[in-house]
Structure formats: structure tokens, C-alpha cells
Design a protein around this motif. Structure first.
Motif, PDB file in Angstrom:
ATOM      1  N   LEU A   1     -14.147  25.495 -79.590  1.00 56.99           N
ATOM      2  CA  LEU A   1     -14.441  26.092 -78.278  1.00 56.99           C
ATOM      3  C   LEU A   1     -14.138  25.019 -77.240  1.00 56.99           C
ATOM      4  O   LEU A   1     -14.810  23.976 -77.214  1.00 56.99           O
ATOM      5  CB  LEU A   1     -15.909  26.518 -78.184  1.00 56.99           C
ATOM      6  CG  LEU A   1     -16.376  26.994 -76.797  1.00 56.99           C
ATOM      7  CD1 LEU A   1     -15.619  28.248 -76.357  1.00 56.99           C
ATOM      8  CD2 LEU A   1     -17.877  27.244 -76.783  1.00 56.99           C
TER       9      LEU A   1
ATOM     10  N   GLY B   1     -12.960  28.097 -73.432  1.00 57.32           N
ATOM     11  CA  GLY B   1     -13.513  29.422 -73.686  1.00 57.32           C
ATOM     12  C   GLY B   1     -12.541  30.556 -73.381  1.00 57.32           C
ATOM     13  O   GLY B   1     -12.854  31.726 -73.620  1.00 57.32           O
TER      14      GLY B   1
ATOM     15  N   TYR C   1     -18.260  28.470 -83.969  1.00 56.78           N
ATOM     16  CA  TYR C   1     -17.221  27.436 -83.909  1.00 56.78           C
ATOM     17  C   TYR C   1     -17.596  26.255 -84.801  1.00 56.78           C
ATOM     18  O   TYR C   1     -18.776  25.909 -84.905  1.00 56.78           O
ATOM     19  CB  TYR C   1     -17.071  26.898 -82.477  1.00 56.78           C
ATOM     20  CG  TYR C   1     -16.826  27.985 -81.476  1.00 56.78           C
ATOM     21  CD1 TYR C   1     -15.547  28.457 -81.228  1.00 56.78           C
ATOM     22  CD2 TYR C   1     -17.899  28.579 -80.803  1.00 56.78           C
ATOM     23  CE1 TYR C   1     -15.332  29.488 -80.327  1.00 56.78           C
ATOM     24  CE2 TYR C   1     -17.696  29.607 -79.905  1.00 56.78           C
ATOM     25  CZ  TYR C   1     -16.404  30.055 -79.673  1.00 56.78           C
ATOM     26  OH  TYR C   1     -16.200  31.080 -78.792  1.00 56.78           O
TER      27      TYR C   1
ATOM     28  N   GLU D   1     -17.504  22.326 -80.655  1.00 59.57           N
ATOM     29  CA  GLU D   1     -17.545  22.675 -79.232  1.00 59.57           C
ATOM     30  C   GLU D   1     -17.224  21.418 -78.427  1.00 59.57           C
ATOM     31  O   GLU D   1     -17.861  20.371 -78.633  1.00 59.57           O
ATOM     32  CB  GLU D   1     -18.942  23.173 -78.847  1.00 59.57           C
ATOM     33  CG  GLU D   1     -19.078  23.411 -77.344  1.00 59.57           C
ATOM     34  CD  GLU D   1     -20.480  23.860 -76.941  1.00 59.57           C
ATOM     35  OE1 GLU D   1     -21.429  23.684 -77.747  1.00 59.57           O
ATOM     36  OE2 GLU D   1     -20.622  24.386 -75.828  1.00 59.57           O
TER      37      GLU D   1
ATOM     38  N   ALA E   1     -18.028  20.046 -75.471  1.00 59.19           N
ATOM     39  CA  ALA E   1     -19.093  20.424 -74.537  1.00 59.19           C
ATOM     40  C   ALA E   1     -18.696  20.184 -73.087  1.00 59.19           C
ATOM     41  O   ALA E   1     -19.070  20.966 -72.199  1.00 59.19           O
ATOM     42  CB  ALA E   1     -20.362  19.655 -74.887  1.00 59.19           C
TER      43      ALA E   1
ATOM     44  N   ARG F   1     -18.798  27.719 -72.822  1.00 59.32           N
ATOM     45  CA  ARG F   1     -19.883  28.719 -72.956  1.00 59.32           C
ATOM     46  C   ARG F   1     -20.039  29.585 -71.719  1.00 59.32           C
ATOM     47  O   ARG F   1     -20.493  30.718 -71.809  1.00 59.32           O
ATOM     48  CB  ARG F   1     -21.217  28.010 -73.218  1.00 59.32           C
ATOM     49  CG  ARG F   1     -21.343  27.487 -74.612  1.00 59.32           C
ATOM     50  CD  ARG F   1     -22.698  26.818 -74.760  1.00 59.32           C
ATOM     51  NE  ARG F   1     -22.779  26.187 -76.063  1.00 59.32           N
ATOM     52  CZ  ARG F   1     -23.656  26.504 -77.009  1.00 59.32           C
ATOM     53  NH1 ARG F   1     -24.561  27.432 -76.767  1.00 59.32           N
ATOM     54  NH2 ARG F   1     -23.646  25.875 -78.156  1.00 59.32           N
TER      55      ARG F   1
ATOM     56  N   VAL G   1     -24.055  31.929 -79.271  1.00 54.45           N
ATOM     57  CA  VAL G   1     -22.973  30.978 -79.561  1.00 54.45           C
ATOM     58  C   VAL G   1     -23.504  29.985 -80.580  1.00 54.45           C
ATOM     59  O   VAL G   1     -24.504  29.320 -80.321  1.00 54.45           O
ATOM     60  CB  VAL G   1     -22.517  30.230 -78.284  1.00 54.45           C
ATOM     61  CG1 VAL G   1     -21.418  29.230 -78.616  1.00 54.45           C
ATOM     62  CG2 VAL G   1     -22.051  31.220 -77.219  1.00 54.45           C
TER      63      VAL G   1
ATOM     64  N   VAL H   1     -22.645  26.695 -83.115  1.00 49.83           N
ATOM     65  CA  VAL H   1     -21.718  25.573 -83.192  1.00 49.83           C
ATOM     66  C   VAL H   1     -22.200  24.600 -84.259  1.00 49.83           C
ATOM     67  O   VAL H   1     -23.402  24.313 -84.338  1.00 49.83           O
ATOM     68  CB  VAL H   1     -21.642  24.869 -81.820  1.00 49.83           C
ATOM     69  CG1 VAL H   1     -20.824  23.598 -81.910  1.00 49.83           C
ATOM     70  CG2 VAL H   1     -21.064  25.792 -80.763  1.00 49.83           C
TER      71      VAL H   1
ATOM     72  N   ARG I   1     -20.725  19.127 -82.009  1.00 45.72           N
ATOM     73  CA  ARG I   1     -20.320  18.973 -80.612  1.00 45.72           C
ATOM     74  C   ARG I   1     -19.560  17.672 -80.429  1.00 45.72           C
ATOM     75  O   ARG I   1     -19.997  16.634 -80.910  1.00 45.72           O
ATOM     76  CB  ARG I   1     -21.551  18.948 -79.700  1.00 45.72           C
ATOM     77  CG  ARG I   1     -22.128  20.322 -79.496  1.00 45.72           C
ATOM     78  CD  ARG I   1     -23.169  20.281 -78.416  1.00 45.72           C
ATOM     79  NE  ARG I   1     -23.764  21.593 -78.251  1.00 45.72           N
ATOM     80  CZ  ARG I   1     -24.927  21.785 -77.651  1.00 45.72           C
ATOM     81  NH1 ARG I   1     -25.599  20.762 -77.171  1.00 45.72           N
ATOM     82  NH2 ARG I   1     -25.404  22.990 -77.523  1.00 45.72           N
TER      83      ARG I   1
END
Ligand SMILES: O=P(O)(O)OC[C@H]1O[C@H](OP(=O)(O)OP(=O)(O)O)[C@H](O)[C@@H]1O
Ligand SMILES: Nc1ncnc2[nH]cnc12
Length: 208
Positions: free
Chosen positions: A159, A162, A184, A187, A189, A194, A202, A204, A207
């Protein structure tokens, strides 16, 4: 041949750097996965600067895919992360999404819907265009792949902005399906993808 373990003899990445650590409590947002799983997987993801365009740090999961126990642990961690979500089928996005979405569907006994790059699916499709961190793209799904009322989990490896996932969600909803959530492996971040996903769940594993 000796069994491979999650602890490689040397550094996992041949070149590039493993994804740098972030705050321990943010490293794994698995909500059902174990923090140990996320941390064990982190070392199998490489950071590649300036790929595919200058300024983008590409997160390369090929070391993880190439290591049997890490690949299995990634699928297991995704399965744990989506525990509690109710869905009928998994939709994953070509190409890297297939690598995780398909084994996850097999593990969970769910049907699999491929969202493909344009021109690949042979029958009537719905298409959605979107923007990526590094360009523009579109995905297509067979019109009959999702029935009205189907609950669909959208799965991808990464991700980022997005955009891809928002496009996939739009396709599901155009066909009358409902997005049960998103899952995912990684992510990014800082890109805050998101914000494009609404208030749907969501999940994850890692991260970056
Ligand atoms: O959150 P976003 O900004 O939309 O980016 C995430 C998407 O980008 C990557 O796919 P890519 O389009 O590079 O294609 P690939 O899977 O064929 O490598 C990745 O696999 C996700 O699908
Ligand atoms: N930085 C990134 N690394 C890997 N996959 C991506 N997809 C979108 N952005 C990405």
C-alpha cells in the motif's frame, strides 16, 4: 538439502538495504498476526533507491519470495491479519498482488478474482484508471467475476499512495460487490494511502 530457516547465514539482501526498523509497536499492525512474524519478514524486503524513477525508494519483496519459509510466513501472517473479516472472495492486483493474494485464497479456501492490466482478460470487463507513485495505470476485472452482494477482500503486496487499491475498490462496487477490507504485506506509512480507502478495515503485516 538442508532446510532453510528464517535466519539466513548472511544478510538477506544481496544488494540494497533491508527495510529499516521503525517503532517496534508500529512495525507490525497485523491485528492478529504476531509482532515476531512481521519483524522476521522485515529483513527479506529490500529498499532500492531511485527505482523505477529517481526519488522513489522501491520496496523489493523478491528476497522474501525466494525464501520458502519467509514466503510461507508472509502468507500465514496475512491470514492471521485478516482473521475476523468476513468475505466471499479475494481480489488481487496484477502482478505482485497475485503473488500473495492467490496463496492466501488457497489457504483460506476462498475464490480468487484477478484484477489485470488492460487487454489481458478475454471477456467483457470493467476498467478503472488510476495514478501510481510513479506513473499512471489501469486495471480490469471480468464483469461476471463479482456478483451483486459479494463481499470482497482486496489484497496487494504494497500500500503506497492507495491509488491502485482505490481503483480496485471502485471496480468491486461498480459490479455491485462490497469491499470487506484491504490486506497488505507492507504499508508505506509516509504516503498515507489509507486516506484513499475510506473507513473499511485495513490490515497490514509490516510498516515501512
Ligand atoms: O498504493 P499505490 O500507490 O497504488 O501503489 C501500490 C501498487 O504499486 C505496485 O504495483 P505496480 O503498479 O508497480 O505493478 P506490479 O505489481 O506489476 O509490479 C504494487 O504492487 C501495488 O499494486
Ligand atoms: N515504493 C514502492 N515500492 C514497491 N512497490 C510500490 N508500489 C508503489 N510504490 C512502491
Amino acid at each position: 538439502m538442508a532446510a532453510e530457516t528464517m535466519e539466513p547465514a548472511g544478510p538477506a539482501p544481496a544488494e540494497g538495504g533491508a527495510v529499516a526498523g521503525c517503532a517496534a509497536d508500529g512495525a507490525l499492525a497485523g491485528r492478529g498476526a504476531t509482532q515476531g512474524a512481521g519483524e522476521a519478514l522485515r529483513r527479506w524486503v529490500r529498499r532500492v533507491p531511485d527505482h523505477p524513477v529517481p526519488g522513489v525508494t522501491f520496496l523489493d519483496i523478491t528476497p522474501l519470495l525466494g525464501h520458502g519459509p519467509a514466503f510461507r510466513q508472509a502468507v500465514d501472517a496475512l491470514a492471521a491479519a485478516v482473521a475476523g473479516l468476513e468475505f466471499d472472495r479475494i481480489l488481487a492486483i496484477e502482478a505482485r498482488g497475485f503473488l500473495l493474494g492467490a496463496p492466501l485464497a488457497v489457504q483460506l479456501g476462498k475464490g480468487f478474482v484477478p484484477a489485470r492490466k488492460p487487454g489481458k482478460l478475454p471477456l467483457t470487463v470493467v476498467r478503472q484508471a488510476y495514478e501510481l507513485e510513479y506513473g499512471q495505470a489501469a486495471i480490469e476485472v471480468h464483469r461476471d467475476a463479482i456478483a451483486p452482494g459479494d463481499r470482497v477482500l482486496i489484497v496487494d503486496d504494497v500500500l503506497a499512495t492507495g491509488g491502485t487499491s482505490a481503483a480496485a475498490a471502485a471496480l468491486v462496487e461498480r459490479l455491485g460487490g462490497r469491499v470487506a477490507g484491504f490486506a497488505y504485506l507492507i504499508e508505506i506509512a509516509a504516503l498515507d494511502g489509507r486516506r484513499r480507502l475510506g473507513d473499511r478495515p485495513v490490515r497490514v503485516v509490516l510498516r515501512a
